[in-house]
Scaffold this motif. Structure first.
Motif, short mmCIF file in Angstrom:
data_model
loop_
_atom_site.label_atom_id
_atom_site.label_comp_id
_atom_site.label_asym_id
_atom_site.label_seq_id
_atom_site.Cartn_x
_atom_site.Cartn_y
_atom_site.Cartn_z
N ARG A 60 0.83 -1.20 0.00
CA ARG A 60 0.00 0.00 0.00
C ARG A 60 0.86 1.25 0.00
O ARG A 60 0.59 2.21 -0.72
CB ARG A 60 -0.94 -0.02 1.21
CG ARG A 60 -1.72 1.23 1.47
CD ARG A 60 -2.75 1.77 0.47
NE ARG A 60 -3.04 1.10 -0.76
CZ ARG A 60 -3.31 1.73 -1.91
NH1 ARG A 60 -3.34 3.05 -1.99
NH2 ARG A 60 -3.58 1.05 -2.99
N ALA A 64 0.48 4.02 -2.87
CA ALA A 64 -0.21 5.26 -2.47
C ALA A 64 0.21 6.49 -3.27
O ALA A 64 -0.66 7.27 -3.69
CB ALA A 64 -0.04 5.50 -0.97
N ASP A 67 -1.67 6.34 -6.62
CA ASP A 67 -3.12 6.17 -6.62
C ASP A 67 -3.83 7.48 -6.92
O ASP A 67 -3.51 8.52 -6.34
CB ASP A 67 -3.56 5.62 -5.25
CG ASP A 67 -4.86 4.86 -5.32
OD1 ASP A 67 -5.35 4.57 -6.43
OD2 ASP A 67 -5.41 4.55 -4.25
#
Length: 132
Positions: A60, A64, A67
């Motif tokens: 993640r 991130a 994103d």
């Protein structure tokens, strides 16, 4: 060989340069399902490949910054076609750096390989594999 895979996703916009890309030369969106597979020949003392929670957290953390971004505007990707293959390599490189820095804990020192797969649809995906 043992492996553990964690999954996340990332939503991006981008465009490509070159006739080979046809209509994808125009700005378009993509949602990639991202699998990160961690490999080692032997389980660690706790009987695991890697801490799944830490692996999920680090995947993640790598995704991130990408994103909900237009990858055409990301300075480090300037002049690059951010194809599925290219992005699989970029994510693999970033995860490998985090592993080397100790982000997955001491148990990750036994990892010998990493594979990152970006699924661009249910019928097409690309994978980048790295030795660790």
């Amino acid at each position: 060989m043992f492996s553990v895979t964690v999954r996340d996703h990332v939503m991006v916009a981008h465009s490509f340069r070159g006739e080979v890309f046809g209509p994808a030369q125009a700005l378009h969106g993509a949602t990639f399902v991202v699998d990160a597979t961690f490999r080692r020949p032997e389980l660690d003392a706790d009987g695991v490949v890697v801490d799944i929670g830490l692996a999920s957290r680090e995947l993640r953390a790598v995704l991130a910054p990408l994103d909900h971004r237009n990858l055409d505007e990301v300075p480090e990707f300037a002049g690059t076609n951010t194809t599925t293959e290219f992005l699989a390599g970029a994510v693999a490189d970033r995860l490998a750096e985090r592993i080397a820095a100790g982000a997955l804990g001491a148990g990750a020192h036994g990892l010998t390989g990493l594979a990152v797969t970006l699924h661009e649809s249910h019928v097409a995906w690309a994978t980048c594999e790295r030795d660790l």
